[in-house]
Design a protein around this motif. Structure first.
Motif, PDB file in Angstrom:
ATOM      1  N   UNK A 176       0.838  -1.206   0.000  1.00 17.36           N
ATOM      2  CA  UNK A 176       0.000   0.000   0.000  1.00 17.36           C
ATOM      3  C   UNK A 176       0.867   1.248   0.000  1.00 17.36           C
ATOM      4  N   UNK A 177       0.318   2.297  -0.590  1.00 18.38           N
ATOM      5  CA  UNK A 177       0.996   3.585  -0.614  1.00 18.38           C
ATOM      6  C   UNK A 177       0.028   4.616  -0.039  1.00 18.38           C
ATOM      7  N   UNK A 178       0.464   5.322   0.991  1.00 21.25           N
ATOM      8  CA  UNK A 178      -0.328   6.379   1.617  1.00 21.25           C
ATOM      9  C   UNK A 178       0.280   7.713   1.179  1.00 21.25           C
ATOM     10  N   UNK A 179      -0.534   8.548   0.536  1.00 19.06           N
ATOM     11  CA  UNK A 179      -0.043   9.811  -0.016  1.00 19.06           C
ATOM     12  C   UNK A 179      -0.921  10.954   0.481  1.00 19.06           C
ATOM     13  N   UNK A 180      -0.284  11.995   0.994  1.00 19.23           N
ATOM     14  CA  UNK A 180      -0.981  13.228   1.354  1.00 19.23           C
ATOM     15  C   UNK A 180      -0.563  14.276   0.333  1.00 19.23           C
ATOM     16  N   UNK A 181      -1.561  14.911  -0.291  1.00 17.96           N
ATOM     17  CA  UNK A 181      -1.261  15.848  -1.370  1.00 17.96           C
ATOM     18  C   UNK A 181      -2.265  16.998  -1.399  1.00 17.96           C
ATOM     19  N   UNK A 182      -1.853  18.078  -2.046  1.00 20.44           N
ATOM     20  CA  UNK A 182      -2.699  19.252  -2.226  1.00 20.44           C
ATOM     21  C   UNK A 182      -3.517  19.047  -3.497  1.00 20.44           C
ATOM     22  N   UNK A 183      -4.800  18.821  -3.327  1.00 20.14           N
ATOM     23  CA  UNK A 183      -5.667  18.525  -4.463  1.00 20.14           C
ATOM     24  C   UNK A 183      -5.831  19.702  -5.422  1.00 20.14           C
ATOM     25  N   UNK A 184      -5.404  20.885  -5.030  1.00 23.69           N
ATOM     26  CA  UNK A 184      -5.433  22.037  -5.939  1.00 23.69           C
ATOM     27  C   UNK A 184      -4.235  22.022  -6.890  1.00 23.69           C
ATOM     28  N   UNK A 185      -3.222  21.233  -6.568  1.00 24.28           N
ATOM     29  CA  UNK A 185      -1.999  21.171  -7.371  1.00 24.28           C
ATOM     30  C   UNK A 185      -1.897  19.858  -8.147  1.00 24.28           C
ATOM     31  N   UNK A 186      -2.278  18.765  -7.504  1.00 26.42           N
ATOM     32  CA  UNK A 186      -2.151  17.437  -8.107  1.00 26.42           C
ATOM     33  C   UNK A 186      -3.398  16.619  -7.761  1.00 26.42           C
ATOM     34  N   UNK A 187      -3.865  15.832  -8.709  1.00 28.01           N
ATOM     35  CA  UNK A 187      -5.076  15.030  -8.471  1.00 28.01           C
ATOM     36  C   UNK A 187      -4.710  13.595  -8.113  1.00 28.01           C
TER      37      UNK A 187
END
Length: 71
Positions: free
Chosen positions: A41-52
């Motif tokens: 599994x890969x857990x990713x936290x990201x800014x949805x305004x920059x990357x989907x």
């Protein structure tokens, strides 16, 4: 920020884990990455305004790993 978990096909070696982590950390908008080798599994936290989420999946799949699902 959004956090998603991606289920991958079985990871076969620790270098796979490092390859995914490094690629996602270089992706603009990704805040943090945690690859869980034993559960593939890969857990990713990201800014949805920059990357989907689709962008994150494309990065993973571009490395040759199949994403089976996300939650």
């Amino acid at each position: 920020m959004t956090t998603k978990n991606y289920q991958l096909e079985t990871l076969t070696c620790p270098s796979c884990m490092a390859k995914i982590e490094n690629a996602l950390r270089r992706t603009k908008g990704v805040e943090s990455v945690e690859v869980l080798f034993n559960s593939s599994r890969v857990k990713v936290t990201f800014d949805e305004l920059v990357v989907s989420s689709d962008d994150v999946k494309r990065v993973i799949e571009g490395l040759g790993y199949r994403v089976l699902g996300e939650r």
